[in-house]
Design a protein around this motif. Structure first.
Motif, PDB file in Angstrom:
ATOM      1  N   ASN A  49      -5.682  15.117   2.951  1.00 22.39           N
ATOM      2  CA  ASN A  49      -7.512  16.020   3.940  1.00 22.39           C
ATOM      3  C   ASN A  49      -8.980  14.958   3.525  1.00 22.39           C
ATOM      4  O   ASN A  49      -9.542  15.984   3.257  1.00 22.39           O
ATOM      5  CB  ASN A  49      -7.017  17.210   3.106  1.00 22.39           C
ATOM      6  N   ARG A  50      -8.915  13.904   3.624  1.00 22.62           N
ATOM      7  CA  ARG A  50      -9.815  13.058   3.158  1.00 22.62           C
ATOM      8  C   ARG A  50     -11.214  13.445   4.479  1.00 22.62           C
ATOM      9  O   ARG A  50     -12.017  13.563   3.570  1.00 22.62           O
ATOM     10  CB  ARG A  50      -9.339  11.436   3.051  1.00 22.62           C
ATOM     11  N   GLU A  51     -10.834  13.886   5.375  1.00 24.70           N
ATOM     12  CA  GLU A  51     -11.819  13.789   6.242  1.00 24.70           C
ATOM     13  C   GLU A  51     -13.010  14.792   5.884  1.00 24.70           C
ATOM     14  O   GLU A  51     -13.627  15.608   6.311  1.00 24.70           O
ATOM     15  CB  GLU A  51     -11.124  14.192   7.939  1.00 24.70           C
ATOM     16  N   ALA A  52     -11.643  16.126   5.437  1.00 29.20           N
ATOM     17  CA  ALA A  52     -12.968  17.552   4.651  1.00 29.20           C
ATOM     18  C   ALA A  52     -14.488  16.585   3.660  1.00 29.20           C
ATOM     19  O   ALA A  52     -14.969  17.252   3.373  1.00 29.20           O
ATOM     20  CB  ALA A  52     -11.620  18.770   4.643  1.00 29.20           C
ATOM     21  N   LEU A  53     -13.341  16.296   2.795  1.00 24.29           N
ATOM     22  CA  LEU A  53     -13.875  14.668   1.747  1.00 24.29           C
ATOM     23  C   LEU A  53     -15.441  14.442   1.733  1.00 24.29           C
ATOM     24  O   LEU A  53     -16.422  14.772   2.081  1.00 24.29           O
ATOM     25  CB  LEU A  53     -13.183  14.396   0.510  1.00 24.29           C
ATOM     26  N   PHE A  54     -14.881  14.464   3.429  1.00 24.34           N
ATOM     27  CA  PHE A  54     -15.882  12.843   4.019  1.00 24.34           C
ATOM     28  C   PHE A  54     -17.033  13.696   4.200  1.00 24.34           C
ATOM     29  O   PHE A  54     -18.696  13.320   4.260  1.00 24.34           O
ATOM     30  CB  PHE A  54     -15.944  12.498   4.926  1.00 24.34           C
ATOM     31  N   GLU A  55     -16.985  14.957   4.989  1.00 20.96           N
ATOM     32  CA  GLU A  55     -17.637  15.931   5.302  1.00 20.96           C
ATOM     33  C   GLU A  55     -18.616  16.984   4.340  1.00 20.96           C
ATOM     34  O   GLU A  55     -19.475  17.238   4.857  1.00 20.96           O
ATOM     35  CB  GLU A  55     -17.092  16.879   6.490  1.00 20.96           C
ATOM     36  N   THR A  56     -17.742  17.146   3.075  1.00 22.19           N
ATOM     37  CA  THR A  56     -18.282  17.861   2.060  1.00 22.19           C
ATOM     38  C   THR A  56     -20.014  16.392   1.511  1.00 22.19           C
ATOM     39  O   THR A  56     -20.746  16.827   1.284  1.00 22.19           O
ATOM     40  CB  THR A  56     -17.687  18.090   0.762  1.00 22.19           C
ATOM     41  N   ILE A  57     -19.245  15.659   1.423  1.00 22.23           N
ATOM     42  CA  ILE A  57     -19.733  14.745   1.280  1.00 22.23           C
ATOM     43  C   ILE A  57     -21.120  14.032   1.629  1.00 22.23           C
ATOM     44  O   ILE A  57     -22.480  14.095   0.942  1.00 22.23           O
ATOM     45  CB  ILE A  57     -19.012  13.172   0.661  1.00 22.23           C
ATOM     46  N   GLY A  58     -21.312  14.521   3.345  1.00 20.32           N
ATOM     47  CA  GLY A  58     -22.437  14.025   3.926  1.00 20.32           C
ATOM     48  C   GLY A  58     -23.093  15.116   3.529  1.00 20.32           C
ATOM     49  O   GLY A  58     -24.405  15.272   3.807  1.00 20.32           O
ATOM     50  N   LYS A  59     -22.466  15.748   3.605  1.00 23.12           N
ATOM     51  CA  LYS A  59     -23.120  17.493   3.814  1.00 23.12           C
ATOM     52  C   LYS A  59     -24.310  18.328   2.537  1.00 23.12           C
ATOM     53  O   LYS A  59     -25.106  18.827   2.310  1.00 23.12           O
ATOM     54  CB  LYS A  59     -22.160  19.011   3.622  1.00 23.12           C
ATOM     55  N   ILE A  60     -23.998  17.139   1.273  1.00 21.49           N
ATOM     56  CA  ILE A  60     -24.063  17.527   0.089  1.00 21.49           C
ATOM     57  C   ILE A  60     -25.737  16.323   0.242  1.00 21.49           C
ATOM     58  O   ILE A  60     -26.905  16.692  -0.351  1.00 21.49           O
ATOM     59  CB  ILE A  60     -23.866  17.220  -1.464  1.00 21.49           C
ATOM     60  N   GLY A  61     -25.612  15.490   1.365  1.00 21.39           N
ATOM     61  CA  GLY A  61     -26.865  14.402   1.443  1.00 21.39           C
ATOM     62  C   GLY A  61     -26.724  13.572   0.549  1.00 21.39           C
ATOM     63  O   GLY A  61     -27.903  12.384   0.667  1.00 21.39           O
ATOM     64  N   ILE A  62     -25.188  12.739   0.680  1.00 25.05           N
ATOM     65  CA  ILE A  62     -24.834  11.831   0.720  1.00 25.05           C
ATOM     66  C   ILE A  62     -24.565  10.639   1.372  1.00 25.05           C
ATOM     67  O   ILE A  62     -23.991  10.912   1.989  1.00 25.05           O
ATOM     68  CB  ILE A  62     -24.202  12.021  -0.707  1.00 25.05           C
ATOM     69  N   GLU A  63     -25.342   9.854   2.000  1.00 26.62           N
ATOM     70  CA  GLU A  63     -25.530   9.186   2.924  1.00 26.62           C
ATOM     71  C   GLU A  63     -24.218   7.828   2.791  1.00 26.62           C
ATOM     72  O   GLU A  63     -23.662   7.776   1.555  1.00 26.62           O
ATOM     73  CB  GLU A  63     -26.285   8.040   3.434  1.00 26.62           C
ATOM     74  N   VAL A  64     -23.340   7.373   3.854  1.00 26.31           N
ATOM     75  CA  VAL A  64     -22.120   6.357   3.634  1.00 26.31           C
ATOM     76  C   VAL A  64     -22.447   5.234   2.763  1.00 26.31           C
ATOM     77  O   VAL A  64     -21.630   4.808   1.633  1.00 26.31           O
ATOM     78  CB  VAL A  64     -21.642   5.982   4.741  1.00 26.31           C
ATOM     79  N   ASP A  65     -23.568   4.771   3.011  1.00 22.90           N
ATOM     80  CA  ASP A  65     -24.106   3.319   1.673  1.00 22.90           C
ATOM     81  C   ASP A  65     -24.650   3.326   1.056  1.00 22.90           C
ATOM     82  O   ASP A  65     -25.236   3.234   0.127  1.00 22.90           O
ATOM     83  CB  ASP A  65     -25.113   2.816   2.819  1.00 22.90           C
ATOM     84  N   GLU A  66     -24.597   5.173   0.436  1.00 21.98           N
ATOM     85  CA  GLU A  66     -25.012   5.648  -1.352  1.00 21.98           C
ATOM     86  C   GLU A  66     -24.112   6.322  -2.397  1.00 21.98           C
ATOM     87  O   GLU A  66     -24.768   5.746  -3.664  1.00 21.98           O
ATOM     88  CB  GLU A  66     -26.059   6.882  -0.981  1.00 21.98           C
ATOM     89  N   LEU A  67     -22.898   6.260  -2.005  1.00 21.45           N
ATOM     90  CA  LEU A  67     -22.047   6.719  -2.753  1.00 21.45           C
ATOM     91  C   LEU A  67     -22.099   4.950  -3.528  1.00 21.45           C
ATOM     92  O   LEU A  67     -21.579   4.183  -2.672  1.00 21.45           O
ATOM     93  CB  LEU A  67     -20.515   6.905  -2.241  1.00 21.45           C
ATOM     94  N   ALA A  68     -21.869   5.589  -4.930  1.00 20.30           N
ATOM     95  CA  ALA A  68     -21.832   4.670  -6.169  1.00 20.30           C
ATOM     96  C   ALA A  68     -20.071   4.620  -6.771  1.00 20.30           C
ATOM     97  O   ALA A  68     -20.019   3.209  -7.348  1.00 20.30           O
ATOM     98  CB  ALA A  68     -23.102   4.301  -7.119  1.00 20.30           C
ATOM     99  N   TRP A  69     -20.025   5.367  -6.854  1.00 20.50           N
ATOM    100  CA  TRP A  69     -18.598   5.485  -7.932  1.00 20.50           C
ATOM    101  C   TRP A  69     -17.437   6.680  -6.809  1.00 20.50           C
ATOM    102  O   TRP A  69     -17.483   7.112  -6.875  1.00 20.50           O
ATOM    103  CB  TRP A  69     -18.990   6.516  -8.993  1.00 20.50           C
TER     104      TRP A  69
END
Length: 303
Positions: A49-69
């Motif tokens: 169910n990774r697509e839903a997690l990707f959506e959550t990360i984006g809604k929180i405001g973390i850009e694709v190139d910003e996730l560090a860990w």
């Protein structure tokens, strides 16, 4: 919560919990997202169910190139199965996992085979994991620190559940990410259930791991299954009792029936009394846990 939803963790700034909808069950699988200076995802779900997690990360405001860990607590695929998929999606993120889990995420073939053997028909709810590139993964040892920028996660080995298992502690926020070390928390009934999977569950070490969590004196526990809860010493004592009583129940049933498959079938049948999960999840959980205790008893260890 429902599958795919997320919400802030009360009392912990910048921390969010996401419901993965794991095993087609609400409030069973948690992923945590820390919107820190160096943002982190703690655990990954199965990857299905990774697509839903990707959506959550984006809604929180973390850009694709910003996730560090990307920080799985251990290599079991319900916690780390999405690590390779996340690594492909977030190119600047480093994967960090307890060191004995590194090889499983770099080359997951043996882990997949072992998981299929353990979960049986529940494999339908998993996704084939993507290997994590060797140059993007770090092994963690007891006492290591993960720098989130202005805060950190301290690694505490907790191998009772599995040798590659740890809990992570944010001392400034008073949070412990318990993974499976404190059992399964069921919000609906505010209670703890055991998680004792084969082949390496160790009751005695599990009880020591619960002591490790208590010694940290946290304010909040963030369970891998499921969700956050304010810390209460009584909850740790409940977890200890739950584990000891569960192992003794399996031991007694083995002595009564004399056949391990009959033991597993017994606990699968009694799982019908579990009202807070669907019947398929309750039955699968009982089967896995019973077989894990039987393996522990086969090693001749005693609580």
């Amino acid at each position: 919560m429902n599958a795919g939803e997320f919400e802030p963790v009360r009392g912990v700034p910048d921390l969010y919990v996401h419901d993965t909808g794991m095993f087609d069950t609400d409030e069973y699988g948690s992923v945590y997202v820390y919107d820190a200076e160096r943002p982190a995802v703690i655990d990954t779900g199965t990857g299905a169910n990774r697509e839903a997690l990707f959506e959550t990360i984006g809604k929180i405001g973390i850009e694709v190139d910003e996730l560090a860990w990307i920080v799985p607590t251990h290599a079991h695929l319900d916690h780390a199965g999405g690590a390779g998929h996340l690594a492909a999606r977030y190119p600047n993120a480093e994967v960090a996992v307890p060191e004995r889990g590194v090889r499983h995420l770099v080359d997951p073939e043996r882990l997949v085979d072992g998981t299929k053997s353990a979960v049986r028909d529940q494999w339908q709810y998993y996704d084939d994991p993507e290997p994590v590139p060797e140059d993007r993964i770090t092994g963690l040892a007891d006492g290591d620190r993960i720098d989130l920028g202005g805060r950190e996660l301290v690694v505490h080995s907790a191998p009772g559940h599995a040798p590659h298992h740890a809990v992570y502690h944010d001392p400034d926020a008073g949070v412990v990410f318990t993974a499976d070390a404190a059992g399964i928390y069921v919000p609906e009934v505010d209670s703890i259930r055991q998680t004792t999977p084969p082949p390496q569950f160790d009751l005695n070490q599990c009880l020591r791991d619960l002591g490790t969590i208590a010694d940290l004196e946290p304010d909040h526990l963030c369970f891998g299954h499921f969700g956050p809860r304010e810390y209460d010493p009584d909850l740790i004592e409940e977890a200890k009792r739950t584990y000891v009583e569960w192992v003794e129940a399996v031991r007694a049933k083995r002595e009564e029936l004399g056949d391990d498959e009959a033991v597993v079938e017994h606990f699968e049948e009694t799982s019908r009394d579990v009202e807070f999960w669907n019947s398929e999840r309750a039955r699968a959980d009982a089967s896995l846990n019973a077989r894990g205790v039987l393996a522990f008893l086969d090693r001749g260890e005693t609580p």
